[in-house]
Design an enzyme around this catalytic site. Sequence first.
Site, PDB file in Angstrom:
ATOM      1  N   GLU A   1      65.660  79.433  -5.902  1.00  0.00           N
ATOM      2  CA  GLU A   1      66.777  78.999  -5.058  1.00  0.00           C
ATOM      3  C   GLU A   1      67.408  80.192  -4.350  1.00  0.00           C
ATOM      4  OE1 GLU A   1      68.081  76.335  -4.014  1.00  0.00           O
ATOM      5  OE2 GLU A   1      67.543  74.693  -5.350  1.00  0.00           O
TER       6      GLU A   1
ATOM      7  N   CYS B   1      68.370  72.708  -8.356  1.00  0.00           N
ATOM      8  CA  CYS B   1      68.654  72.258  -7.001  1.00  0.00           C
ATOM      9  C   CYS B   1      69.688  71.140  -7.008  1.00  0.00           C
ATOM     10  CB  CYS B   1      67.382  71.798  -6.311  1.00  0.00           C
ATOM     11  SG  CYS B   1      67.655  71.281  -4.597  1.00  0.00           S
TER      12      CYS B   1
ATOM     13  N   TYR C   1      73.668  72.345  -6.271  1.00  0.00           N
ATOM     14  CA  TYR C   1      74.311  71.924  -5.027  1.00  0.00           C
ATOM     15  C   TYR C   1      75.582  71.135  -5.321  1.00  0.00           C
ATOM     16  CZ  TYR C   1      70.862  73.349  -1.500  1.00  0.00           C
ATOM     17  OH  TYR C   1      70.075  74.072  -0.631  1.00  0.00           O
TER      18      TYR C   1
ATOM     19  N   TYR D   1      77.978  67.238  -0.461  1.00  0.00           N
ATOM     20  CA  TYR D   1      77.662  67.618  -1.837  1.00  0.00           C
ATOM     21  C   TYR D   1      78.865  67.532  -2.776  1.00  0.00           C
ATOM     22  CZ  TYR D   1      73.260  68.870   0.199  1.00  0.00           C
ATOM     23  OH  TYR D   1      72.062  68.794   0.857  1.00  0.00           O
TER      24      TYR D   1
ATOM     25  N   ASP E   1      64.983  72.975   4.738  1.00  0.00           N
ATOM     26  CA  ASP E   1      65.439  72.158   3.610  1.00  0.00           C
ATOM     27  C   ASP E   1      64.990  70.709   3.754  1.00  0.00           C
ATOM     28  OD1 ASP E   1      66.890  72.306   1.130  1.00  0.00           O
ATOM     29  OD2 ASP E   1      68.449  71.067   2.050  1.00  0.00           O
TER      30      ASP E   1
END
Length: 230
Positions: free
Chosen positions: A219, A144, A148, A171, A53
């Site tokens: 994803e 994304c 998240y 997040y 990531d």
Amino acid sequence: MSALATPGYGRAFAFFREAAGPEWDAYTRHAFVEQLGDGTLPRASFLHYMRQDYVFLFNFARAWALAAAKSDTLEEMRHAASTVAGLAEGEMALHVEVCAREGIDKDALFATKETQENLAYTRYVLESGYSGDLLDLLAALAPCVLGYGEIGLRLAAEGRETPYAEWIATYAGEPYQAICREVGALIDGAIERRLGADFTAVPRSRRLAERFTTATRLEVGFWDMGLRGS
């Protein structure tokens, strides 16, 4: 549509998210995510994901820089540029800190060899910007950033004990949630500026939703890669 109420990230996100249908749940409720939440995710899988990531985010930041170049207004450019800064100062910093505690220094982190899933996703996003306009790029970037944010909020609300609380807090926290709201506002403004306030009735909005859904599927593949581990 996902059973979870849509977070307040704007009209376009709500439209794209609903259009993605079960693909959205496959992403936001993936086994990797659920194991993060309940603490059963193997540490090796988590670190493998974090390394991948980090490299992903480097390319993702490049895509947001491209969004600034594709912008038609100063406001759009500022939004895109602030997102680049948020990625570098927030998400990427988290990856550096977590991996450093596990004996993985920044140089080793940056030298991580990308998996096929990583390559497929990042290059799809970049190609969306190179071959399309700002709307194409934003539709590919949105899953994304905003996914998240949604995942973080849900896992934090569930309040389960987990060794991955730091990841969840990043997040779910206000700095990242502010980025999500700003990105949602950027997408709404960009799409309304180009397609009109009633953009959902314009045929192109469906094509943008398809691009969003394709990125959502990528994803899912990224989570699969993380769960598989090294």
